[in-house]
Design an enzyme around this catalytic site. Structure first.
Site, PDB file in Angstrom:
ATOM      1  N   HIS A   2     -10.441 -10.272   0.536  1.00 49.40           N
ATOM      2  CA  HIS A   2     -11.448 -10.757   1.490  1.00 49.40           C
ATOM      3  C   HIS A   2     -12.800 -10.072   1.297  1.00 49.40           C
ATOM      4  O   HIS A   2     -12.906  -9.018   0.665  1.00 49.40           O
ATOM      5  CB  HIS A   2     -10.957 -10.513   2.919  1.00 49.40           C
ATOM      6  CG  HIS A   2     -10.735  -9.039   3.211  1.00 49.40           C
ATOM      7  ND1 HIS A   2     -11.759  -8.187   3.525  1.00 49.40           N
ATOM      8  CD2 HIS A   2      -9.603  -8.296   3.198  1.00 49.40           C
ATOM      9  CE1 HIS A   2     -11.280  -6.969   3.708  1.00 49.40           C
ATOM     10  NE2 HIS A   2      -9.974  -7.000   3.514  1.00 49.40           N
ATOM     11  N   GLU A  48      -2.507  -7.706   5.540  1.00 48.03           N
ATOM     12  CA  GLU A  48      -2.536  -6.354   5.002  1.00 48.03           C
ATOM     13  C   GLU A  48      -1.318  -5.584   5.489  1.00 48.03           C
ATOM     14  O   GLU A  48      -0.677  -5.958   6.482  1.00 48.03           O
ATOM     15  CB  GLU A  48      -3.829  -5.653   5.450  1.00 48.03           C
ATOM     16  CG  GLU A  48      -4.009  -4.234   4.938  1.00 48.03           C
ATOM     17  CD  GLU A  48      -4.010  -4.144   3.430  1.00 48.03           C
ATOM     18  OE1 GLU A  48      -2.915  -4.266   2.847  1.00 48.03           O
ATOM     19  OE2 GLU A  48      -5.093  -3.929   2.834  1.00 48.03           O
TER      20      GLU A  48
END
Length: 204
Positions: free
Chosen positions: A8, A83
């Site tokens: 990201h 994550e």
């Protein structure tokens, strides 16, 4: 099957050196610009993409949305791409982690794959959920927006290098990591590129 794993765009926590894990921290304006530059790079390649997936955390989803708008792809969310859960380390700087959780830091140096984040996951558990996602993808070229820890775990798993220290793999925000599975995930895979962020270079 090809999988292009994208980290990201940058967040304030990234810029400040703060562990974020599964905290839902949004992109900064710079992070959105990084995603736009990547989108232009991918558009120039002229590839046909089979799917566009993203973690359901906003920093990954927004990055994917910027890519999808440029490439004409709908974003599919999957929480397995999140994550690693860093538990009690979320919101702390590295110095604070060292001061408060020195025992964890030492365990992670000895066995990074199986050391559990205090109140969180292990990298082995992270790899299992990321691999479960990858194993469901079919033939084609897939664009997947995820996170640094998840991408590192996928790379080390493909390389069968679980004893390696994942944090030594440098992944810039919006960098591309390419995995190739000639016979699908059950046939093993190859790593073609790690952390390619050429689109962020001046004059690219």
């Amino acid at each position: 099957m090809e999988v292009w794993l994208v980290r990201h765009g940058v967040t304030a926590h990234n810029q400040e050196g703060i562990w974020q894990g599964q905290r839902d921290v949004p992109l900064t304006p710079e992070g959105r610009e990084q995603a736009r530059r990547l989108a232009e790079r991918l558009a120039r390649l002229g590839f046909v993409w089979t799917t566009l997936y993203a973690s359901d955390l906003s920093r990954a989803e927004e990055t994917a949305r910027i890519l999808g708008e440029r490439l004409g792809l709908a974003v599919r969310r999957d929480r397995r791409l999140r994550e690693v859960c860093v538990g009690d380390l979320a919101g702390l700087t590295r110095d604070q982690v060292q001061a408060r959780f020195g025992d964890y830091v030492e365990r992670s140096r000895r066995d990074p794959w199986n050391a559990r984040f205090p109140g969180g996951e292990t990298l082995a558990e992270l790899y299992e959920r990321v691999w479960a996602f990858l194993s469901e993808l079919g033939d084609g070229r897939h664009l997947v927006v995820s996170h640094g820890g998840a991408i590192r775990a996928a790379v080390l798993g493909v390389l069968e290098a679980e004893s390696a220290v994942p944090w030594r793999i440098r992944l810039e925000n919006t960098s591309i990591t390419r995995l190739h599975f000639p016979e699908g995930t059950r046939g093993g895979g190859y790593v073609h590129a790690v952390g390619d962020a050429a689109h962020l270079e001046p004059g690219f």
